[in-house]
Design a protein around this motif. Structure first.
Motif, mmCIF file in Angstrom:
data_model
loop_
_atom_site.group_PDB
_atom_site.id
_atom_site.type_symbol
_atom_site.label_atom_id
_atom_site.label_comp_id
_atom_site.label_asym_id
_atom_site.label_seq_id
_atom_site.Cartn_x
_atom_site.Cartn_y
_atom_site.Cartn_z
ATOM 1 N N PRO A 264 -3.161 -63.791 -35.528
ATOM 2 C CA PRO A 264 -2.353 -62.703 -34.957
ATOM 3 C C PRO A 264 -1.184 -62.345 -35.881
ATOM 4 O O PRO A 264 -0.670 -63.205 -36.602
ATOM 5 C CB PRO A 264 -1.811 -63.320 -33.667
ATOM 6 C CG PRO A 264 -1.685 -64.785 -33.980
ATOM 7 C CD PRO A 264 -2.719 -65.117 -35.039
ATOM 8 N N GLU A 265 -0.792 -61.098 -35.861
ATOM 9 C CA GLU A 265 0.434 -60.661 -36.533
ATOM 10 C C GLU A 265 1.137 -59.693 -35.589
ATOM 11 O O GLU A 265 0.482 -59.039 -34.776
ATOM 12 C CB GLU A 265 0.126 -59.882 -37.818
ATOM 13 C CG GLU A 265 -0.600 -60.646 -38.908
ATOM 14 C CD GLU A 265 -1.036 -59.685 -40.018
ATOM 15 O OE1 GLU A 265 -0.232 -59.425 -40.926
ATOM 16 O OE2 GLU A 265 -2.175 -59.177 -39.959
ATOM 17 N N ILE A 266 2.450 -59.572 -35.733
ATOM 18 C CA ILE A 266 3.206 -58.539 -35.026
ATOM 19 C C ILE A 266 3.767 -57.607 -36.096
ATOM 20 O O ILE A 266 4.387 -58.062 -37.062
ATOM 21 C CB ILE A 266 4.374 -59.149 -34.217
ATOM 22 C CG1 ILE A 266 3.852 -60.090 -33.131
ATOM 23 C CG2 ILE A 266 5.243 -58.038 -33.611
ATOM 24 C CD1 ILE A 266 3.148 -59.411 -31.975
ATOM 25 N N THR A 280 9.589 -58.109 -31.124
ATOM 26 C CA THR A 280 8.614 -57.336 -30.365
ATOM 27 C C THR A 280 8.038 -56.208 -31.209
ATOM 28 O O THR A 280 8.773 -55.514 -31.908
ATOM 29 C CB THR A 280 9.290 -56.751 -29.103
ATOM 30 O OG1 THR A 280 9.778 -57.848 -28.318
ATOM 31 C CG2 THR A 280 8.300 -55.939 -28.273
ATOM 32 N N GLU A 282 3.803 -54.297 -32.392
ATOM 33 C CA GLU A 282 2.383 -54.124 -32.085
ATOM 34 C C GLU A 282 1.585 -55.333 -32.573
ATOM 35 O O GLU A 282 1.778 -55.820 -33.690
ATOM 36 C CB GLU A 282 1.878 -52.845 -32.770
ATOM 37 C CG GLU A 282 0.420 -52.553 -32.471
ATOM 38 C CD GLU A 282 -0.074 -51.281 -33.170
ATOM 39 O OE1 GLU A 282 0.736 -50.367 -33.429
ATOM 40 O OE2 GLU A 282 -1.284 -51.229 -33.459
ATOM 41 N N LEU A 283 0.682 -55.775 -31.724
ATOM 42 C CA LEU A 283 -0.156 -56.934 -32.033
ATOM 43 C C LEU A 283 -1.337 -56.521 -32.914
ATOM 44 O O LEU A 283 -2.008 -55.527 -32.637
ATOM 45 C CB LEU A 283 -0.654 -57.517 -30.713
ATOM 46 C CG LEU A 283 -1.504 -58.773 -30.723
ATOM 47 C CD1 LEU A 283 -0.765 -59.951 -31.344
ATOM 48 C CD2 LEU A 283 -1.912 -59.122 -29.285
ATOM 49 N N THR A 300 -4.110 -53.343 -32.335
ATOM 50 C CA THR A 300 -4.534 -53.318 -30.928
ATOM 51 C C THR A 300 -3.801 -52.261 -30.116
ATOM 52 O O THR A 300 -4.236 -51.923 -29.027
ATOM 53 C CB THR A 300 -4.240 -54.668 -30.248
ATOM 54 O OG1 THR A 300 -2.823 -54.872 -30.234
ATOM 55 C CG2 THR A 300 -4.921 -55.819 -30.972
ATOM 56 N N THR A 304 3.878 -56.658 -27.818
ATOM 57 C CA THR A 304 4.222 -58.021 -27.388
ATOM 58 C C THR A 304 5.016 -58.705 -28.492
ATOM 59 O O THR A 304 5.437 -58.071 -29.459
ATOM 60 C CB THR A 304 2.936 -58.822 -27.040
ATOM 61 O OG1 THR A 304 3.309 -60.106 -26.552
ATOM 62 C CG2 THR A 304 2.021 -58.990 -28.226
ATOM 63 N N SER A 305 5.267 -60.026 -28.324
ATOM 64 C CA SER A 305 5.897 -60.816 -29.383
ATOM 65 C C SER A 305 5.244 -62.200 -29.388
ATOM 66 O O SER A 305 4.534 -62.548 -28.440
ATOM 67 C CB SER A 305 7.407 -60.949 -29.129
ATOM 68 O OG SER A 305 7.639 -61.618 -27.911
ATOM 69 N N LEU A 306 5.453 -62.968 -30.459
ATOM 70 C CA LEU A 306 4.833 -64.290 -30.590
ATOM 71 C C LEU A 306 5.884 -65.393 -30.484
ATOM 72 O O LEU A 306 6.969 -65.289 -31.039
ATOM 73 C CB LEU A 306 4.102 -64.410 -31.933
ATOM 74 C CG LEU A 306 2.948 -63.439 -32.178
ATOM 75 C CD1 LEU A 306 2.363 -63.643 -33.572
ATOM 76 C CD2 LEU A 306 1.855 -63.612 -31.124
ATOM 77 N N MET A 320 1.522 -65.589 -27.146
ATOM 78 C CA MET A 320 1.986 -64.200 -27.120
ATOM 79 C C MET A 320 2.561 -63.930 -25.739
ATOM 80 O O MET A 320 2.062 -64.451 -24.738
ATOM 81 C CB MET A 320 0.844 -63.218 -27.428
ATOM 82 C CG MET A 320 -0.351 -63.303 -26.503
ATOM 83 S SD MET A 320 -1.694 -62.159 -26.954
ATOM 84 C CE MET A 320 -1.347 -60.799 -25.835
ATOM 85 N N VAL A 323 1.575 -58.746 -22.346
ATOM 86 C CA VAL A 323 1.634 -57.421 -22.971
ATOM 87 C C VAL A 323 2.493 -56.502 -22.107
ATOM 88 O O VAL A 323 2.260 -56.372 -20.902
ATOM 89 C CB VAL A 323 0.211 -56.839 -23.143
ATOM 90 C CG1 VAL A 323 0.264 -55.381 -23.559
ATOM 91 C CG2 VAL A 323 -0.564 -57.659 -24.163
#
Ligand code: ZN
Length: 433
Positions: A264-266, A280, A282-283, A300, A304-306, A320, A323
């Motif tokens: 995953p990346e934000i 925060t 986009e995923l 996607t 969200t955030s990680l 995560m 959403v």
């Protein structure tokens, strides 16, 4: 219970070593087999050999929903059709559907990740799962189904719709776990009540809900009405289907992403820049084990955030946050960004309105207007008009105060908002832009 203790509790260093190896082999494979990836990598001046660390992933271009549409139906497949054993497609409610494929090994991986998810959500071999996700091209129904069988639980493949019959099955078959969309779950509870059935008298212990954004307040409403623990599950067909991430029932605080299969990346949705943990945005997902339909840096649109902090359940995979909306569901009303889930949170802070609502956006004399239609309970609706107007005004003030946007609130009679059998339609945007 942790279904795959070795992989779900891997220390970060060991996990990252596996991720890099799997990422490199995935990139080499897509470069050799999918013309789209070869072209976009070349245009960005990068080859799989340039990816020597996980940070190097940022050099690779993004993939968007439009790219998948442009390659409709099979252009993104990385294996010949004789290796594909299953085809699913997205609903296509916002345009041409996107088509995804699975090899036999992909189905095995998906089943394992869904078994992990169900276990994290409280399921064991002894449970009976009432699966009200739709069976068909949508990945929800079959995803849960294969995961339940892998786990060794009993699955009732009831699918969506036929709501009254579902209540009878719940009474007679004694399921202990419910899997459905949150909006359909509330509809089930409503129909049960009409039939004189109290969910709290049924055998349900846990519910695993997803496929649409829902708020923390909605969780509390569902837990109270059904007398269960409710967890959030996440997935999308482009990345695999349900089971990309799951909340553990121990913490119910963010969804563990199965990082041995997905990176995953934000990112900042406007600049595309990668953001650090905690911020925060986009995923974005890269699959690192899929064969038929590998996906590289897929945007996607989910916001969200990680959270990398350790979790009380013992799983080491990053979490995560729930959403909070989709960047393409985001409404811009007179310059203010509004997500339907934020409106939902405001509405649900009041206990005299029902959890069914719809946002209607219009443009009148070049000015955007937002109308929030929300249902009230039977007892309240028979109250005097003045009382209803007070509530409308109160909700309108709440929305202005919390979200900074002016909205007209319109209370509607019980059942005044159409019920969905799957994903709820929360927004009607009548603006011609
Ligand atoms: Zn956990």
């Amino acid at each position: 219970m942790i279904y795959n203790i070795d992989f779900e509790t891997l220390p970060r260093e060991a996990l990252e070593a596996i991720q890099l190896k799997r990422l490199q082999s995935t990139l080499e494979r897509v470069y050799a087999t999918v013309p789209f990836y070869q072209e976009t990598f070349k245009a960005a001046g990068v080859t799989p050999a340039d990816i020597k660390s996980l940070d190097d992933l940022a050099k690779i271009p993004f993939t968007t929903k439009q790219d998948l549409r442009d390659n409709y139906p099979y252009g993104m497949f990385a294996v010949p059709m004789d290796n594909v054993v299953r085809i699913h497609a997205s609903s296509g409610t916002t345009g041409q559907p996107t088509v995804v494929g699975y090899t036999k090994r992909d189905i095995g991986t998906w089943s394992e990740l869904m078994a992990r998810s169900l276990a994290a959500g409280g399921a064991t071999r002894g449970d009976i799962i009432h699966n009200a996700y739709g069976y068909g091209l949508f990945t929800g129904g079959l995803g849960v189904h294969y995961g339940a069988e892998r786990l060794g639980a009993s699955i009732i493949p009831v699918s969506g719709g036929n709501t009254k019959r579902q209540i009878v099955i719940m009474k007679d078959f004694g399921p202990t776990i419910l899997t459905a969309t949150p909006s359909y779950t509330l509809h089930l509870a409503e129909v049960a009540k009409e039939m004189g059935v109290d969910f709290k008298d049924l055998n349900f212990k846990f519910g695993i809900f997803g496929a649409e954004p829902w708020s923390e307040d909605m969780r509390q409403e569902i837990e109270r009405t059904l007398g269960i623990d409710a967890v959030d599950i996440y997935g999308l067909s482009e990345v695999m289907g349900p089971g990309v991430a799951i909340e553990c029932h121990e913490a119910k605080n963010g969804l563990h992403i199965f990082e041995d299969h997905f990176i995953p990346e934000i990112i900042d949705p406007v600049t595309g820049e990668t953001l650090p943990y905690g911020e925060t945005g986009e995923l974005v997902f890269t699959s690192i084990t899929k064969e038929a339909f590998p996906i590289i840096r897929y945007r996607t649109r989910d916001i969200t955030s990680l959270e990398p902090a350790p979790c009380i359940c013992g799983r080491s995979h990053v979490r995560m946050k729930r959403v909070s909306g989709r960047s393409d569901d985001m409404l811009i009303i007179r310059g203010v960004n509004v997500f339907p889930s934020q409106i939902e949170s405001v509405l649900m802070k009041r206990d005299n309105v029902a959890p069914h609502y719809q946002l209607v956006v219009d443009r009148v004399d070049n000015l955007d207007t937002l109308t929030v239609k929300v249902e009230v309970g039977e007892s309240l609706f028979s109250d005097e008009v003045k009382r209803l107007q007070e509530i409308e005004k109160g909700l309108s003030n709440d929305i202005k105060e919390y979200l900074g946007v002016s909205a007209k609130v319109k209370l509607v009679e019980p059942k005044g908002i159409e019920r969905s059998q799957g994903k709820a339609v929360r927004v009607i945007d009548n603006r011609k832009v």
